[in-house]
Design an enzyme around this catalytic site. Structure first.
Site, PDB file in Angstrom:
ATOM      1  N   TYR A 171       0.829  -1.210   0.000  1.00  9.94           N
ATOM      2  CA  TYR A 171       0.000   0.000   0.000  1.00  9.94           C
ATOM      3  C   TYR A 171       0.864   1.261   0.000  1.00  9.94           C
ATOM      4  O   TYR A 171       0.623   2.204  -0.756  1.00  9.94           O
ATOM      5  CB  TYR A 171      -0.922  -0.046   1.216  1.00  9.94           C
ATOM      6  CG  TYR A 171      -1.872   1.119   1.359  1.00  9.94           C
ATOM      7  CD1 TYR A 171      -3.075   1.149   0.661  1.00  9.94           C
ATOM      8  CD2 TYR A 171      -1.587   2.172   2.231  1.00  9.94           C
ATOM      9  CE1 TYR A 171      -3.965   2.204   0.809  1.00  9.94           C
ATOM     10  CE2 TYR A 171      -2.473   3.231   2.389  1.00  9.94           C
ATOM     11  CZ  TYR A 171      -3.655   3.245   1.672  1.00  9.94           C
ATOM     12  OH  TYR A 171      -4.528   4.294   1.826  1.00  9.94           O
ATOM     13  N   LYS A 175       0.969   4.138  -2.883  1.00  8.69           N
ATOM     14  CA  LYS A 175       0.567   5.517  -2.595  1.00  8.69           C
ATOM     15  C   LYS A 175       1.716   6.501  -2.794  1.00  8.69           C
ATOM     16  O   LYS A 175       1.508   7.646  -3.204  1.00  8.69           O
ATOM     17  CB  LYS A 175       0.012   5.595  -1.172  1.00  8.69           C
ATOM     18  CG  LYS A 175      -1.344   4.914  -0.990  1.00  8.69           C
ATOM     19  CD  LYS A 175      -2.384   5.432  -1.970  1.00  8.69           C
ATOM     20  CE  LYS A 175      -3.802   5.013  -1.592  1.00  8.69           C
ATOM     21  NZ  LYS A 175      -4.796   5.467  -2.596  1.00  8.69           N
TER      22      LYS A 175
END
Length: 264
Positions: A171, A175
């Site tokens: 993640y 991001k």
């Protein structure tokens, strides 16, 4: 309803729940016509269900706006292009693109499988690339045909893409990649009135955050200077500002909305 986005056409990915839902409702309340995209799967990306997206469309229509459902998986390059074309075929244009879709497969790196890594990267990072690519083709062709492009790209990152987070290698990588990608897109699009910015929320009161164990969440909240979780509407207000016509001088920026949790 306001008129800051009157006459504009927007796509919001991952708009069936949480922050994405608030983006769609906020843009519609300001006069935009909205493609409400959501695969409707579980938090890990499995399954599909169009009913959350349809509920958002129904809410927009009930408040006097215009919206349609799209159930594409943004990680599918072809399906992302079909979604962009759906907006153009329905309303003749595309002006605003909000890349919000995301999934979670949290693991420590020694427990994270290749599939866990690839799935998260594909939805967050490739999904952002895919939609922006197809939108950019439309805007470029519009300019080449003698028209005037108007593009507002707002990509949703996270405080964890800036600061890192235990158990979220996939993640955080996705991001952080979105932030770098957005800066490059901003440089490419600026001369054609296409802006690209990133919004990086902190901990916001959504379904994803509600999955965090309460004792862990309490510790996190204790480190947030304003002393609470964010509200989805607070993120959507920043997105609505970036989508406006008079925000053209704001591009390549990352707006952190985290209650002071991390200050950049």
């Amino acid at each position: 309803m306001g008129n800051l986005c009157e006459g504009r056409v927007a796509i919001v990915t991952g708009a069936g729940r949480g922050i994405g839902r608030e983006h769609a409702i906020m843009l519609a309340s300001q006069g935009a016509k909205v493609v409400v995209n959501d695969l409707g799967g579980d938090m890990d990306g499995s399954g599909s269900d169009l009913s959350p997206a349809q509920e958002v469309v129904n809410e927009i229509v009930e408040m006097g706006g215009e919206a349609i459902v799209n159930g594409a998986n943004v990680a599918d390059f072809t399906a992302a292009g079909e979604m962009v074309q759906q907006a153009i075929d329905t309303w003749g244009r595309l002006d605003i693109l909000i890349n919000n879709a995301g999934i979670l497969r949290d693991r420590m790196i020694f427990s994270m499988s290749e599939d866990d890594f690839d799935a998260v990267i594909n939805v967050h990072l490739k999904g952002t690339f895919s939609t922006v690519h197809h939108a950019s083709v439309f805007w470029r062709e519009t300019v080449k045909a003698g028209g005037e492009a108007f593009g507002r790209i707002i990509n949703i990152s996270s405080v964890n893409g800036q600061a890192g987070q235990y158990g979220q290698v996939n993640y955080c990588a996705a991001k952080a990649g979105i932030i770098g990608m957005t800066k490059a897109i901003a440089q490419e699009g600026a001369r054609h009135n296409i802006t690209a910015n990133t919004v990086a929320p902190g901990y916001v009161d959504t379904e994803m955050v509600s999955a965090v164990p309460q004792n862990v969440l309490d510790k996190i909240i204790s480190t947030i200077p304003v002393g609470r979780l964010g509200h989805p509407q607070e993120i959507a207000r920043a997105v609505a500002f970036l989508a406006r016509e008079d925000s053209q001088f704001v591009t390549g920026s990352t707006i952190s909305i985290n209650g002071g949790h991390h200050m950049y």
